[in-house]
Design an enzyme around this catalytic site. Structure first.
Site, mmCIF file in Angstrom:
data_model
loop_
_atom_site.group_PDB
_atom_site.id
_atom_site.type_symbol
_atom_site.label_atom_id
_atom_site.label_comp_id
_atom_site.label_asym_id
_atom_site.label_seq_id
_atom_site.Cartn_x
_atom_site.Cartn_y
_atom_site.Cartn_z
ATOM 1 C CB CYS A 1 115.288 73.971 63.776
ATOM 2 S SG CYS A 1 116.933 73.548 63.161
ATOM 3 C CD GLU B 1 105.987 66.633 41.425
ATOM 4 O OE1 GLU B 1 106.976 67.234 41.486
ATOM 5 O OE2 GLU B 1 105.648 66.070 42.616
ATOM 6 N NE ARG C 1 109.836 74.889 61.419
ATOM 7 C CZ ARG C 1 109.543 76.169 60.388
ATOM 8 N NH1 ARG C 1 108.265 76.003 59.963
ATOM 9 N NH2 ARG C 1 110.334 77.093 60.234
ATOM 10 C CE LYS D 1 106.640 64.138 45.053
ATOM 11 N NZ LYS D 1 106.292 65.441 45.440
ATOM 12 C CE LYS E 1 105.078 69.291 53.239
ATOM 13 N NZ LYS E 1 105.138 68.371 51.905
ATOM 14 C CG ASN F 1 113.804 77.820 62.500
ATOM 15 O OD1 ASN F 1 114.715 77.326 61.687
ATOM 16 N ND2 ASN F 1 112.762 78.196 61.988
ATOM 17 N N GLY F 2 117.193 79.014 62.469
ATOM 18 C CA GLY F 2 117.759 79.976 61.613
ATOM 19 C C GLY F 2 119.028 80.042 61.422
ATOM 20 C CG HIS G 1 118.269 63.927 20.322
ATOM 21 N ND1 HIS G 1 118.479 63.954 19.175
ATOM 22 C CD2 HIS G 1 116.669 64.081 20.333
ATOM 23 C CE1 HIS G 1 117.614 64.178 18.552
ATOM 24 N NE2 HIS G 1 116.374 64.323 19.073
ATOM 25 C CD1 TRP H 1 116.608 68.678 57.645
ATOM 26 C CD2 TRP H 1 117.921 70.221 57.135
ATOM 27 N NE1 TRP H 1 117.301 68.204 56.380
ATOM 28 C CE2 TRP H 1 117.970 69.667 55.986
ATOM 29 C CE3 TRP H 1 118.672 71.812 56.907
ATOM 30 C CZ2 TRP H 1 118.797 69.751 54.761
ATOM 31 C CZ3 TRP H 1 119.293 71.915 55.901
ATOM 32 C CH2 TRP H 1 119.289 70.794 54.771
ATOM 33 C CD GLU I 1 110.348 64.297 47.952
ATOM 34 O OE1 GLU I 1 109.547 64.352 46.825
ATOM 35 O OE2 GLU I 1 110.213 65.374 48.647
#
Ligand code: F6R
Length: 592
Positions: free
Chosen positions: A2, A469, A27, A473, A587, A100-101, A492, A74, A476
């Site tokens: 957060c 990658e 965050r 992207k 993020k 935050n934590g 295969h 979050w 996401e």
């Protein structure tokens, strides 16, 4: 994971809190809230589910206050609803906090506090801290003593801003593992999870260390650890690297993609003076002496580290890359002189921090490659290399991926004393500029793939890394189902998935695999899928979808990934989704 802010003194409290939360919403953005003491020292609290915009619309447009705290969440413990939204207030309404934590022993503490008559409204671990602080404060009505006791009892991570209702002239704080900074103004003092919310007000900061606590007031900072009073160490940050201006851009992702050529040029300037490389010689020596270079990272940073493995192997070194969340629980120690390279844009990724703790406990050398000065991983590394990319705000990492690969290439050049890597990177920046000019063609490809039921990305060698990658992207931000495969692996198994609703994107930057890759494309087309080849221009075919200028093959991943960033961007734009803040993500991933 957060973001928190706090302010005290002569400042527009509302503006600082709300603007600060906007800048910290990378965050997390499940909910947002703020609390302040008004001119009669009444505690006022506003909470909103969703992004900071919602809080901004429901909080009074102006309020008279000289002390306030704010939070963007979050969700970890409890659903993202209003009850679980911060700030949380203690049972007797004496203390309000933002946190935050993650508190690991919150259940045991909750049970104990309930035994003392404390009640709980939310499912959060944070409410336990609010009540524990109040419980300890009430023992002898000394807030600092209450905080010290609370720190001793908590297991886990925390950065807290604390309002104590009957002490309106002090804003208290405490910190362990989660980042927390103090900003120093002449007539006000600030708190925030990073320097960004504060940079408009000051460039003087105190970067708090673990288990430090204290208070800020209009005039002073009082800092403690255990029973000791400490002298705050003041650092300065340059506003240039904390710039959040969008300019004329509609969102951060496009701004950040387009910044990539400048980011590469800036990185070269920071690590090469025109004649020689500027890396710490002791670090270069340590790499040379080690018998195994182990990269550890997550997500996009992990993909960049796969290029690092290739570079180290090219130097004749044993090297491998691990995903941090795996290595953290299943570490392998098979070499006598290992050296670890930890890649992280944020420098705060919890999985990687766990790995670094293991590495440091064994006394092994580790290099942090990060974009965030003062971050946990940077601070706790033996050596660190900054990426100088400026803030990356869009959740999807773009310019920093390129910067990471670029830095690894420069590092390899420094080890080998091959300065021509700098020339090769200049060619990359020109190739990227040309892609920017031709971005309309990528948008056209986006229009053709955006209704596919599934997208396959394929490539061989470095192009396989680019595929991984590219696939990350795309999924996401566009929420499309994507898979990345080494070109030769399709037959295969995965080819069984292909039908007429599948789209294939093939990266083709290697002459030695050109024919084999094109055969793979044909095999997929034969099953009804649409295909799009992104190729080096020197071995193009007429029906290729997009051409890029040739760059040295060891740098091709930067170019191919750059194209894929635009592709993901345009697909998402056409779908009308939130490009900078995709669902369920944040993020900075500060939980395991
Ligand atoms: C993808 C993305 C994530 C991050 C990952 C690691 O666009 O941004 O996959 O790369 O969460 O984050 P850092 O690099 O901050 O350790």
């Amino acid at each position: 994971m957060c973001g928190i802010v706090g302010s005290i003194g002569k400042i527009n409290t509302r503006k600082y809190l709300i603007d600060g939360l906007y800048s910290l919403d990378y965050r997390g953005y499940d909910s947002a809230g703020l609390a302040f003491l008004d001119s009669s020292n009444e505690l006022k609290i506003f909470k909103a589910v969703g992004k900071v915009e919602v809080l901004d619309s429901i909080a009074p447009k102006e309020f008279e206050s000289s002390i306030g705290i704010g939070h963007t969440r979050w969700a970890t413990h409890g659903a993202p609803n209003e009850t679980n939204c911060h700030p949380h207030v203690s049972s007797h309404k004496e203390i309000a906090i933002v946190h935050n934590g993650v508190i690991e022993n919150y259940r045991a503490l909750k049970t104990r506090l309930m035994g003392y008559g404390y009640s709980f409204e939310s499912e959060t671990d944070t409410e336990v801290i609010a009540n524990l602080l109040e419980f300890n404060y009430r023992k002898n009505h000394d807030v600092l003593d209450g905080i010290r006791r609370t720190i001793d009892e908590l297991e886990g991570s925390f950065a807290l801003a604390i309002i104590v209702k009957d002490q309106p002239d002090r804003l208290y704080f405490m910190k362990r593992s989660s980042p927390l900074f103090i900003g120093l103004g002449d007539e006000y003092k600030l708190l925030a999870s990073d320097a960004v919310p504060m940079i408009k007000y000051t460039n003087k900061f105190v970067d708090l260390k673990d288990d430090e606590y204290g208070y800020i007031s209009k005039e002073e900072v009082a800092l403690f650890k255990g029973y000791d009073k400490l002298e705050p160490e003041i650092t300065h940050q340059s506003p240039e690297f904390l710039n959040r201006d969008l300019g004329d851009n509609p969102n951060y992702m496009i701004k950040e993609i387009q910044e990539t050529p400048q980011v590469i040029t800036r990185l070269i300037d920071n690590y090469f003076d025109g004649e020689k490389f500027l890396f710490n010689p002791k670090m270069i020596e340590a790499i040379k002496k080690s018998d195994d270079i182990i990269f550890i990272a997550c997500g996009t940073s992990y993909h960049a580290s796969l290029m690092g493995v290739k570079y180290m192997q090219y130097l004749g070194k044993r090297s491998e890359a691990y995903v941090a969340s795996e290595w953290a629980y299943f570490p392998v120690f098979t070499s006598k002189k290992p050296l670890y390279i930890l890649l992280s844009q944020s420098g705060e990724t919890a999985d990687l921090i766990r790995c670094q703790k293991i590495i440091n406990s064994r006394g092994s050398i580790n290099i942090a490659i990060t974009n965030t000065k003062g971050s946990t991983i940077e601070r706790n590394a033996t050596f660190s290399c900054l990426l100088f990319s400026g803030l990356e705000i869009a959740v999807a990492s773009t310019k920093v991926f390129s910067a990471q690969v670029c830095l690894l290439a420069l590092l390899t050049g420094a080890i080998e004393k091959h300065t021509n890597v700098v020339t090769h990177l200049s060619v990359v920046t020109s190739a990227l500029e040309k892609i920017i000019e031709n971005k309309q063609d990528i948008e056209n490809i986006a229009s053709k793939i955006e209704n596919a039921s599934m997208i396959f990305f394929i490539g061989r060698g470095n192009d396989y890394i680019a595929s991984m990658e590219a696939s990350l992207k795309m999924k996401e931000i566009s929420y499309m189902h994507c898979e990345a495969f080494a070109g030769g692996e399709l037959k295969h198994g995965p080819i069984a998935l292909v039908d007429k609703d599948t789209c294939l994107i093939a990266f083709n930057s290697d002459m030695s695999t050109n024919l084999a890759l094109r055969n793979n494309v044909k095999e997929i087309e034969a099953r009804g899928a649409k295909s799009f080849v992104i190729s080096y221009s020197s071995f193009m075919k007429d029906d290729d979808a997009f051409l890029v200028d040739n760059v040295k093959s060891y740098l091709s991943t930067i170019v191919m990934v750059f194209v894929s960033q635009y592709l993901a961007y345009y697909v998402t734009l056409h779908k009308g989704l939130n490009i900078d803040k995709p669902r369920n993500l944040a993020k900075s991933v500060t939980v395991e």
